[in-house]
Write an enzyme that holds these catalytic residues in place. Structure first.
Site, PDB file in Angstrom:
ATOM      1  N   HIS A  51       7.619   6.699   5.692  1.00 21.18           N
ATOM      2  CA  HIS A  51       6.804   7.485   6.619  1.00 21.18           C
ATOM      3  C   HIS A  51       6.061   6.547   7.564  1.00 21.18           C
ATOM      4  O   HIS A  51       5.531   5.532   7.155  1.00 21.18           O
ATOM      5  CB  HIS A  51       5.845   8.430   5.894  1.00 21.18           C
ATOM      6  CG  HIS A  51       4.989   7.814   4.842  1.00 21.18           C
ATOM      7  ND1 HIS A  51       5.483   7.358   3.630  1.00 21.18           N
ATOM      8  CD2 HIS A  51       3.656   7.580   4.805  1.00 21.18           C
ATOM      9  CE1 HIS A  51       4.479   6.881   2.901  1.00 21.18           C
ATOM     10  NE2 HIS A  51       3.358   6.993   3.603  1.00 21.18           N
ATOM     11  N   HIS A  66       3.015   6.141  10.175  1.00 20.28           N
ATOM     12  CA  HIS A  66       1.710   6.701  10.527  1.00 20.28           C
ATOM     13  C   HIS A  66       1.461   6.503  12.018  1.00 20.28           C
ATOM     14  O   HIS A  66       1.636   5.391  12.537  1.00 20.28           O
ATOM     15  CB  HIS A  66       0.587   5.960   9.784  1.00 20.28           C
ATOM     16  CG  HIS A  66       0.597   6.143   8.311  1.00 20.28           C
ATOM     17  ND1 HIS A  66      -0.197   7.077   7.682  1.00 20.28           N
ATOM     18  CD2 HIS A  66       1.294   5.510   7.337  1.00 20.28           C
ATOM     19  CE1 HIS A  66       0.007   6.992   6.373  1.00 20.28           C
ATOM     20  NE2 HIS A  66       0.922   6.051   6.139  1.00 20.28           N
ATOM     21  N   GLY A 113       0.775  -1.229   0.000  1.00 18.83           N
ATOM     22  CA  GLY A 113       0.000   0.000   0.000  1.00 18.83           C
ATOM     23  C   GLY A 113       0.806   1.279   0.000  1.00 18.83           C
ATOM     24  O   GLY A 113       0.242   2.367   0.074  1.00 18.83           O
ATOM     25  N   GLN A 114       2.128   1.185  -0.085  1.00 17.63           N
ATOM     26  CA  GLN A 114       2.939   2.411  -0.092  1.00 17.63           C
ATOM     27  C   GLN A 114       2.677   3.173  -1.381  1.00 17.63           C
ATOM     28  O   GLN A 114       2.763   2.620  -2.479  1.00 17.63           O
ATOM     29  CB  GLN A 114       4.429   2.076   0.041  1.00 17.63           C
ATOM     30  CG  GLN A 114       5.304   3.296   0.189  1.00 17.63           C
ATOM     31  CD  GLN A 114       6.767   2.947   0.456  1.00 17.63           C
ATOM     32  OE1 GLN A 114       7.171   1.797   0.393  1.00 17.63           O
ATOM     33  NE2 GLN A 114       7.549   3.967   0.753  1.00 17.63           N
ATOM     34  N   VAL A 130       3.603   6.860  -1.428  1.00 21.12           N
ATOM     35  CA  VAL A 130       4.661   7.863  -1.435  1.00 21.12           C
ATOM     36  C   VAL A 130       5.927   7.111  -1.059  1.00 21.12           C
ATOM     37  O   VAL A 130       6.024   6.554   0.033  1.00 21.12           O
ATOM     38  CB  VAL A 130       4.377   9.014  -0.443  1.00 21.12           C
ATOM     39  CG1 VAL A 130       5.546   9.975  -0.384  1.00 21.12           C
ATOM     40  CG2 VAL A 130       3.096   9.750  -0.833  1.00 21.12           C
TER      41      VAL A 130
END
Length: 129
Positions: free
Chosen positions: A101, A103, A94-95, A97
């Site tokens: 990062h 969440h 589901g990455q 970008v």
């Protein structure tokens, strides 16, 4: 870094509209521009690297230290009842970008009918056990 037409990584050039929670020499935390809940925050390393597994030990530790600080700030401002913490690695997970990062997603009582299974919900048929 997997961007079309020469696009710049959105995390390397943060919008002025982004509310920064904190910043160090190594990483920065800010409220997500597309939050899934009130107080949803992102913690990113400043170095533009796609995979969490390619971070240095120092970068991972810096993100974890910042996670504790950001959680405290979100607690003070939004008073959530719980949290989900997640990092997507690669498109299959589901990455979207391709700059690491983390969440920090605040959770609130009754925000979903049955939260049992938490992050297992990324594969809905496996959430309930």
């Amino acid at each position: 870094m997997n961007y079309d037409k020469g696009e710049v990584c959105p995390f390397c050039r943060l919008s002025r509209k982004v509310e920064i929670i904190c910043e160090t020499a190594t990483c920065v935390a800010f409220y997500d521009g597309y939050p899934v809940s009130l107080g949803h925050a992102l913690i990113i390393p400043k170095r533009d690297v796609a995979s969490y597994f390619d971070l240095t030990n120092h970068e991972r530790e810096a993100m974890n230290v910042m996670l504790q600080y950001v959680k405290q700030k979100v607690d003070e401002r939004y008073h959530p009842n719980g949290y989900n913490i997640g990092i997507n690695v690669n498109e299959a997970a589901g990455q979207s970008v391709f700059h690491v990062h983390m969440h920090l997603i605040p959770r609130y009582k009754d925000d979903v009918p049955n939260p049992k299974g938490g992050v297992r919900g990324v594969i809905p048929s496996k959430q309930k056990y």
